[in-house]
Design a protein around this motif. Structure first.
Motif, PDB file in Angstrom:
ATOM      1  N   PHE A   1      51.256   5.932 -23.066  1.00  0.00           N
ATOM      2  CA  PHE A   1      51.723   5.407 -21.782  1.00  0.00           C
ATOM      3  C   PHE A   1      53.163   5.830 -21.605  1.00  0.00           C
ATOM      4  N   VAL A   2      53.657   5.745 -20.406  1.00  0.00           N
ATOM      5  CA  VAL A   2      55.020   6.184 -20.122  1.00  0.00           C
ATOM      6  C   VAL A   2      56.012   5.333 -20.918  1.00  0.00           C
ATOM      7  N   GLY A   3      56.847   5.983 -21.706  1.00  0.00           N
ATOM      8  CA  GLY A   3      57.824   5.289 -22.543  1.00  0.00           C
ATOM      9  C   GLY A   3      57.316   4.949 -23.927  1.00  0.00           C
ATOM     10  N   ALA A   4      56.065   5.302 -24.252  1.00  0.00           N
ATOM     11  CA  ALA A   4      55.460   4.887 -25.525  1.00  0.00           C
ATOM     12  C   ALA A   4      56.236   5.404 -26.731  1.00  0.00           C
ATOM     13  N   ALA A   5      56.611   6.671 -26.728  1.00  0.00           N
ATOM     14  CA  ALA A   5      57.276   7.249 -27.901  1.00  0.00           C
ATOM     15  C   ALA A   5      58.587   6.528 -28.195  1.00  0.00           C
ATOM     16  N   ALA A   6      59.390   6.300 -27.155  1.00  0.00           N
ATOM     17  CA  ALA A   6      60.681   5.628 -27.352  1.00  0.00           C
ATOM     18  C   ALA A   6      60.486   4.187 -27.813  1.00  0.00           C
ATOM     19  N   LEU A   7      59.506   3.491 -27.236  1.00  0.00           N
ATOM     20  CA  LEU A   7      59.280   2.097 -27.601  1.00  0.00           C
ATOM     21  C   LEU A   7      58.708   1.974 -29.010  1.00  0.00           C
ATOM     22  N   ARG A   8      57.843   2.892 -29.400  1.00  0.00           N
ATOM     23  CA  ARG A   8      57.316   2.857 -30.766  1.00  0.00           C
ATOM     24  C   ARG A   8      58.424   3.147 -31.779  1.00  0.00           C
ATOM     25  N   ARG A   9      59.305   4.052 -31.429  1.00  0.00           N
ATOM     26  CA  ARG A   9      60.427   4.354 -32.322  1.00  0.00           C
ATOM     27  C   ARG A   9      61.337   3.137 -32.474  1.00  0.00           C
ATOM     28  N   GLN A  10      61.635   2.488 -31.372  1.00  0.00           N
ATOM     29  CA  GLN A  10      62.494   1.302 -31.455  1.00  0.00           C
ATOM     30  C   GLN A  10      61.802   0.166 -32.191  1.00  0.00           C
ATOM     31  N   ARG A  11      60.497   0.050 -32.003  1.00  0.00           N
ATOM     32  CA  ARG A  11      59.760  -0.987 -32.726  1.00  0.00           C
ATOM     33  C   ARG A  11      59.832  -0.764 -34.232  1.00  0.00           C
ATOM     34  N   ALA A  12      59.739   0.484 -34.662  1.00  0.00           N
ATOM     35  CA  ALA A  12      59.799   0.796 -36.087  1.00  0.00           C
ATOM     36  C   ALA A  12      61.195   0.568 -36.661  1.00  0.00           C
ATOM     37  N   GLU A  13      62.208   0.938 -35.895  1.00  0.00           N
ATOM     38  CA  GLU A  13      63.582   0.819 -36.374  1.00  0.00           C
ATOM     39  C   GLU A  13      64.170  -0.564 -36.146  1.00  0.00           C
ATOM     40  N   GLY A  14      63.687  -1.235 -35.107  1.00  0.00           N
ATOM     41  CA  GLY A  14      64.249  -2.520 -34.706  1.00  0.00           C
ATOM     42  C   GLY A  14      65.393  -2.318 -33.731  1.00  0.00           C
ATOM     43  N   PRO A  15      65.444  -3.090 -32.633  1.00  0.00           N
ATOM     44  CA  PRO A  15      66.545  -2.947 -31.673  1.00  0.00           C
ATOM     45  C   PRO A  15      67.866  -3.407 -32.277  1.00  0.00           C
ATOM     46  N   ALA A  16      68.945  -2.809 -31.816  1.00  0.00           N
ATOM     47  CA  ALA A  16      70.268  -3.174 -32.330  1.00  0.00           C
ATOM     48  C   ALA A  16      70.743  -4.500 -31.766  1.00  0.00           C
ATOM     49  N   ASP A  17      70.419  -4.763 -30.505  1.00  0.00           N
ATOM     50  CA  ASP A  17      70.823  -6.014 -29.882  1.00  0.00           C
ATOM     51  C   ASP A  17      69.640  -6.612 -29.140  1.00  0.00           C
ATOM     52  N   VAL A  18      69.672  -7.934 -28.976  1.00  0.00           N
ATOM     53  CA  VAL A  18      68.552  -8.651 -28.366  1.00  0.00           C
ATOM     54  C   VAL A  18      69.077  -9.757 -27.461  1.00  0.00           C
ATOM     55  N   LEU A  19      68.193 -10.223 -26.592  1.00  0.00           N
ATOM     56  CA  LEU A  19      68.537 -11.292 -25.667  1.00  0.00           C
ATOM     57  C   LEU A  19      68.411 -12.644 -26.355  1.00  0.00           C
ATOM     58  N   VAL A  20      69.416 -13.500 -26.164  1.00  0.00           N
ATOM     59  CA  VAL A  20      69.408 -14.843 -26.742  1.00  0.00           C
ATOM     60  C   VAL A  20      69.803 -15.867 -25.686  1.00  0.00           C
ATOM     61  N   GLY A  21      69.511 -17.113 -25.986  1.00  0.00           N
ATOM     62  CA  GLY A  21      70.019 -18.224 -25.194  1.00  0.00           C
ATOM     63  C   GLY A  21      71.276 -18.773 -25.826  1.00  0.00           C
ATOM     64  N   LEU A  22      72.202 -19.227 -24.993  1.00  0.00           N
ATOM     65  CA  LEU A  22      73.447 -19.829 -25.462  1.00  0.00           C
ATOM     66  C   LEU A  22      73.655 -21.170 -24.774  1.00  0.00           C
ATOM     67  N   VAL A  23      74.107 -22.143 -25.533  1.00  0.00           N
ATOM     68  CA  VAL A  23      74.519 -23.434 -24.996  1.00  0.00           C
ATOM     69  C   VAL A  23      75.971 -23.639 -25.401  1.00  0.00           C
ATOM     70  N   THR A  24      76.834 -23.902 -24.435  1.00  0.00           N
ATOM     71  CA  THR A  24      78.270 -24.021 -24.715  1.00  0.00           C
ATOM     72  C   THR A  24      78.721 -25.476 -24.723  1.00  0.00           C
ATOM     73  N   GLY A  25      79.886 -25.677 -25.342  1.00  0.00           N
ATOM     74  CA  GLY A  25      80.433 -27.012 -25.440  1.00  0.00           C
ATOM     75  C   GLY A  25      81.475 -27.313 -24.391  1.00  0.00           C
ATOM     76  N   THR A  26      81.451 -26.601 -23.275  1.00  0.00           N
ATOM     77  CA  THR A  26      82.402 -26.834 -22.192  1.00  0.00           C
ATOM     78  C   THR A  26      81.658 -27.108 -20.904  1.00  0.00           C
ATOM     79  N   ARG A  27      82.283 -27.746 -19.947  1.00  0.00           N
ATOM     80  CA  ARG A  27      81.639 -28.001 -18.655  1.00  0.00           C
ATOM     81  C   ARG A  27      81.699 -26.779 -17.755  1.00  0.00           C
ATOM     82  N   ARG A  28      82.540 -25.807 -18.108  1.00  0.00           N
ATOM     83  CA  ARG A  28      82.627 -24.591 -17.304  1.00  0.00           C
ATOM     84  C   ARG A  28      81.563 -23.616 -17.778  1.00  0.00           C
ATOM     85  N   ALA A  29      80.719 -23.207 -16.878  1.00  0.00           N
ATOM     86  CA  ALA A  29      79.578 -22.379 -17.266  1.00  0.00           C
ATOM     87  C   ALA A  29      79.984 -20.928 -17.468  1.00  0.00           C
ATOM     88  N   PRO A  30      79.468 -20.285 -18.501  1.00  0.00           N
ATOM     89  CA  PRO A  30      79.641 -18.833 -18.624  1.00  0.00           C
ATOM     90  C   PRO A  30      78.936 -18.136 -17.470  1.00  0.00           C
TER      91      PRO A  30
END
Length: 352
Positions: free
Chosen positions: A253-282
């Motif tokens: 499928f379109v993008g398969a080679a790149a995605l399989r390569r990244q799956r094998a190597e693991g992505p360098a950065d990933v999406l996370v959730g953050l909760v902060t201790g301030t009332r001012r939102a990031p």
């Protein structure tokens, strides 16, 4: 403008320009509309979304090739969340695909990406017996979202991520049990000329008109990625925590080679959730810091004070080494470092 512009104006909406459309941002207020969806139901005009029809004997096989998911096995009357990727694995758009009949699919794209999705699907269609048509002008889209939505619509035995013929205000529509708020809900596809009658009929059942502003805080609480924030051509589904939508068992499928390569190597950065201790939102673009050194390790993609939870929440891309829930980071909030804890997504999930 959508077919409902005059209706929104008469309801006192504040408008904003979005992807070439004049859309209602809010009516009574962001907080009231957000809470209405979480506690009962909200009514949204989503007619800016793009609809692309794919038809023909090879429609399923073609979509298996063009998109990261497996669409050929989707039963008629069902839907699937998927993505269109670049050859490099980056996300060109995230999509919901409905199989309306054996040889007919409806691909729903984000408003800002409709032209790109249409052009890329047409390009990838070479060699397949399919027709690809931009059918956006054929449809208006209205959503009823919230825990009371099912009682208001009485949809019968309609499963989550399913679609069927339905009637609203005497007009034939397509009713889908899909949405983008984290709540149970429905999306009503109707003809543009029927949109006012359908909207007024749905509004009379009790949902509150709701604009794009509260839709953004609702999807953020639910940990749902937004194109242009969490998703882009510079980000892959694996980085976004959406590896589950990629059918790696497909031959190609379109993008398969790149995605399989990244799956094998693991992505360098990933999406996370953050909760902060301030009332001012990031907010989007705020630096995420290593609290020990003050060095920037990532950036916020979306953030707000959560109306439901009562404290700031944010999503951000950070290195895998600091992505585990419980990791202490910091966010530069207008020059002040605010403690931020990594948490699992979603921030909020309704009791079902």
């Amino acid at each position: 403008m959508t077919p409902l512009f005059d209706v929104h104006r008469d309801l006192g909406a504040t408008f904003t320009d979005f992807a070439g459309w004049r859309m209602p941002l809010r009516y009574t207020g962001d907080l009231a509309e957000h809470h209405a969806v979480r506690r009962a139901a909200g009514l949204f005009d989503l007619s800016h979304m793009g609809e692309i029809e794919v038809t023909g004997a090879d429609a399923g096989r073609f979509l298996d090739h063009a998109l990261v998911g497996r669409l050929s096995t989707l039963a008629a009357g069902r839907a699937r969340y998927t993505m269109l990727c670049h050859d490099n694995g980056g996300v060109l758009d995230d999509l919901v695909v409905y199989r309306l009949a054996e040889r007919r699919y409806l691909v729903v794209a984000n408003a800002a990406n409709t032209a790109v999705v249409f052009a890329m699907l047409r390009e990838h269609a070479d060699g397949f017996g399919v027709g690809v048509r931009d059918a956006s002008a054929d449809w208006a889209l209205i959503a009823v979202q919230g825990p009371a939505a099912a009682a208001m619509l009485d949809p019968g035995p309609l499963r989550y991520y399913a679609i069927r013929d339905f009637t609203v205000a005497g007009r034939g529509v397509l009713l889908a049990r899909t949405g983008y708020t984290g709540e149970d809900g429905f999306e009503v596809y109707c003809r543009p000329g029927d949109a006012v009658a359908v909207w007024e009929s749905l509004l009379a059942r009790g949902p509150s008109p709701a604009g794009l502003a509260c839709r953004d805080t609702l999807r953020l609480e639910a940990g749902m990625a937004l194109y242009g924030h969490e998703l882009s051509v510079r980000v892959t589904p694996l980085q976004a925590g959406l590896e589950r939508v990629v059918a790696f068992d497909k031959s190609d499928f379109v993008g398969a080679a790149a995605l399989r390569r990244q799956r094998a190597e693991g992505p360098a950065d990933v999406l996370v959730g953050l909760v902060t201790g301030t009332r001012r939102a990031p907010r989007r673009g705020y630096p995420v810091l290593d609290p020990a050194t003050g060095a920037q390790v990532g950036a916020v993609t979306s953030g707000a004070l959560s109306p439901t939870l009562g404290h700031p929440v944010a999503m951000a891309y950070v290195p895998v080494g600091v992505s585990a829930p419980g990791t202490r980071l910091a966010v530069d909030v207008r020059g002040t470092g605010a403690d931020a804890d990594v948490v699992a997504l979603p921030f909020y999930s309704p009791q079902r």
